[in-house]
Design a protein around this motif. Structure first.
Motif, PDB file in Angstrom:
ATOM      1  N   UNK A 199       0.857  -1.177   0.000  1.00  0.00           N
ATOM      2  CA  UNK A 199       0.000   0.000   0.000  1.00  0.00           C
ATOM      3  C   UNK A 199       0.895   1.230   0.000  1.00  0.00           C
ATOM      4  N   UNK A 200       0.398   2.320  -0.571  1.00  0.00           N
ATOM      5  CA  UNK A 200       1.184   3.551  -0.680  1.00  0.00           C
ATOM      6  C   UNK A 200       0.586   4.627   0.214  1.00  0.00           C
ATOM      7  N   UNK A 201       1.109   4.808   1.426  1.00  0.00           N
ATOM      8  CA  UNK A 201       0.632   5.906   2.271  1.00  0.00           C
ATOM      9  C   UNK A 201       1.140   7.235   1.735  1.00  0.00           C
ATOM     10  N   UNK A 202       0.460   8.303   2.095  1.00  0.00           N
ATOM     11  CA  UNK A 202       0.763   9.592   1.486  1.00  0.00           C
ATOM     12  C   UNK A 202       2.062  10.196   1.986  1.00  0.00           C
ATOM     13  N   UNK A 204       4.908   8.224   2.922  1.00  0.00           N
ATOM     14  CA  UNK A 204       5.942   7.207   3.006  1.00  0.00           C
ATOM     15  C   UNK A 204       6.148   6.536   1.671  1.00  0.00           C
ATOM     16  N   UNK A 205       6.776   5.382   1.704  1.00  0.00           N
ATOM     17  CA  UNK A 205       7.028   4.623   0.493  1.00  0.00           C
ATOM     18  C   UNK A 205       6.080   3.427   0.448  1.00  0.00           C
ATOM     19  N   UNK A 206       6.128   2.713  -0.670  1.00  0.00           N
ATOM     20  CA  UNK A 206       5.318   1.504  -0.765  1.00  0.00           C
ATOM     21  C   UNK A 206       5.622   0.605   0.426  1.00  0.00           C
ATOM     22  N   UNK A 207       4.578   0.208   1.137  1.00  0.00           N
ATOM     23  CA  UNK A 207       4.765  -0.535   2.378  1.00  0.00           C
ATOM     24  C   UNK A 207       4.068  -1.884   2.296  1.00  0.00           C
ATOM     25  N   UNK A 208       4.757  -2.987   2.639  1.00  0.00           N
ATOM     26  CA  UNK A 208       4.115  -4.306   2.639  1.00  0.00           C
ATOM     27  C   UNK A 208       3.085  -4.381   3.751  1.00  0.00           C
ATOM     28  N   UNK A 481      -5.378   6.066   3.129  1.00  0.00           N
ATOM     29  CA  UNK A 481      -4.172   5.376   3.581  1.00  0.00           C
ATOM     30  C   UNK A 481      -3.155   6.402   4.061  1.00  0.00           C
ATOM     31  N   UNK A 482      -3.640   7.466   4.700  1.00  0.00           N
ATOM     32  CA  UNK A 482      -2.762   8.504   5.216  1.00  0.00           C
ATOM     33  C   UNK A 482      -2.285   8.112   6.608  1.00  0.00           C
TER      34      UNK A 482
END
Length: 527
Positions: A199-202, A204-208, A481-482
């Motif tokens: 998922x891509x939080x606003x 951060x980076x792509x997170x598993x 996804x913030x």
């Protein structure tokens, strides 16, 4: 740094937001040119326009001081990653979301390895170097030894009563997508293989994050595909169990050695400031993760037993009158609940101005039935010194003591707080530890599972028989996804057809319970 020529500049700072703020200053020519704060939303901050002379200049970093009277805090500053000083004042850095692709892994179209720590952060973009994230080192590379690439066998030790997690990483060395069907055979041992989705939080980076069941998996070109393997040893006997896993030409033969049991270990009180989605699979997910305490919710005794809850904490019944207290007692008894099954919510995080009100309510509850339990969470900051005598009286009513982890450090620099902290360590039939920087509002950071494990480890070190997280479900699950919003935390997702999707965080909750139980069992055996 050396400024080649005088002129107008802008300094950009890239950061990971955790909690709190940092202060960045630019000094040149013996004077402070600018000072600004870094933290909050986004992952870039800028200085505004600077007039810098030629010659030497420097960037000075410091943590923003705690407010007066605040207790000690941990890790509450952003992690600063990168600084960009530019004369192009219109420049605005793009939000980076990925690392560049790594080198090939092995000689074939795909390469594989088994992670030595499935709880640490990892990314889709690594080659022969696996990338880990921790609160202490945001980018720690661990080079894989040649013998670790393309493993064919592995031995895993376990005890009866636990679920063991393993992470299988597959790198697509080609320039084209590769589709494959994973195969996992465990014989008598229950096993599962789930795809780790990002998922891509606003900020951060792509997170598993999500763990998805898939019959077929597509490995993107030049990227890693992570598969979460679970070996369920909860209802099997001792012995060695062979398990075979296959993925795109790679075969790993696992030997799961089950020795010993957790049966004699106590079960901790593990709570979350949330309740499951209104579907059976979500309640079962709580039970599967080892969550044993529910907040602000009333169940029957039969429902508590079915879902494995040990206590219903902080129940907000009417406590403003004796009639309200008696009514609550009658209603809970009708549900088969004993006084020890639940605890009263009086005032959440009461400040000194509410201590008298809190005591009045507690005395009213006790007068109706001395066996009824009372829950209290005092809040994060250190209590005022002039309020300590009243606070010590309040603590006599704390059956379920749920202090923030910061409370145990308030006497570190002040002897006046020592009686309070000493009593805090002992008070309560249920002695919890409430996490501050855990998965609440930071649940999508790459190292969130490590934080979950750390809260449980702190509870064990402080001799607590339970711990609680801010939330596992708080806010809309799919359309936000913030991670920086402190009121938003989601680690369990509603899926189609009544299913509930688990995450690395939920697996870490169960792992934290298992580690706490093993530590208690090992301590008892040593004694």
């Amino acid at each position: 740094m050396e400024i080649a020529r005088p002129g107008r500049y802008v300094l950009w700072v890239n950061y990971f937001f955790i909690k709190g703020w940092a202060i960045v200053a630019v000094e040149a020519g013996g004077a402070k040119i600018v000072e600004f704060e870094v933290g909050g939303k986004g992952n870039w901050a800028d200085s505004g326009l600077l007039e810098l002379p030629a010659g030497k200049a420097r960037i000075v970093l410091r943590r923003k001081p705690d407010p007066p009277g605040a207790g000690p805090r941990e890790y509450e500053s952003p992690i600063l990653n990168r600084f960009v000083l530019t004369e192009t004042v219109e420049f605005a850095p793009a939000r980076e979301v990925d690392y560049p692709a790594g080198d090939r892994l092995g000689d074939g179209p795909t390469g594989a390895w088994l992670s030595d720590d499935p709880w640490a952060g990892f990314t889709r973009f690594t080659g022969a170097e696996s990338l880990y994230y921790t609160p202490y080192a945001p980018c720690l590379r661990k080079t894989l030894e040649p013998e670790a690439i393309n493993p064919t066998s592995a031995v895993i030790t376990a005890r009866q009563g636990e679920v063991v997690s393993q992470l299988f990483m597959l790198r697509n060395n080609t320039a084209e997508p590769i589709m494959f069907t994973p195969e996992l055979a465990g014989g008598a041992l229950p096993v599962s293989a789930r795809l780790v989705a990002y998922m891509l939080p606003s900020n951060g980076r792509w997170s598993p994050m999500l763990l998805l069941r898939r019959r077929q998996i597509t490995a993107p070109p030049g990227q890693n595909t992570a598969i979460w393997l679970s070996f369920d040893c909860r209802d099997i006997g001792e012995g060695t169990y062979p398990v075979t896993f296959k993925a795109h030409g790679h075969t790993v033969h696992f030997a799961i050695q089950v020795n010993g049991t957790l049966d004699a270990a106590p079960i901790p009180y593990v709570g979350v400031y949330a309740k499951p989605y209104p579907r059976a699979s979500a309640w079962e997910a709580f039970r599967d993760a080892g969550i044993t305490m529910l907040f602000h919710t009333v169940l029957s005794k039969a429902e508590m037993k079915h879902y494995g809850f040990l206590h219903l904490a902080s129940v907000p019944f009417d406590k403003t009158s004796e009639a309200g207290v008696r009514r609550a007692l009658a209603e809970t008894r009708a549900l088969g609940l004993a006084p020890a099954d639940w605890s009263w919510y009086l005032i959440d995080e009461p400040g000194p101005s509410r201590y008298a009100d809190w005591l009045e309510m507690a005395e009213r509850v006790r007068a109706v039935d001395p066996a009824m339990m009372i829950w209290c969470n005092l809040g994060e900051g250190a209590p005022r010194k002039d309020s300590l005598p009243t606070l010590l009286r309040m603590m006599d009513y704390w059956d379920v003591s749920c202090p923030y982890r910061t409370q145990f450090g308030v006497s570190a620099k002040d002897k006046d707080y020592e009686p309070y902290v000493a009593k805090l360590r002992e008070v309560g039939k249920i002695r919890m530890l409430y996490g501050t920087l855990d998965i609440g509002s930071n649940e999508k950071l790459l190292w969130a599972p490590l934080e979950i494990l750390r809260v449980a480890a702190e509870a064990e070190r402080n001799n607590r028989n339970g711990w609680a997280f801010f939330s596992l479900i708080y806010g809309p699950p799919w359309d936000d996804v913030y991670t920086g919003n402190q009121d938003h935390a989601v680690s369990l997702y509603p899926g189609a057809h009544g299913r509930t999707l688990s995450t690395r965080n939920m697996e870490a909750v169960r792992e934290s319970v298992q580690r706490w139980r093993k530590a208690k069992l090992d301590t008892a055996n040593d004694n």
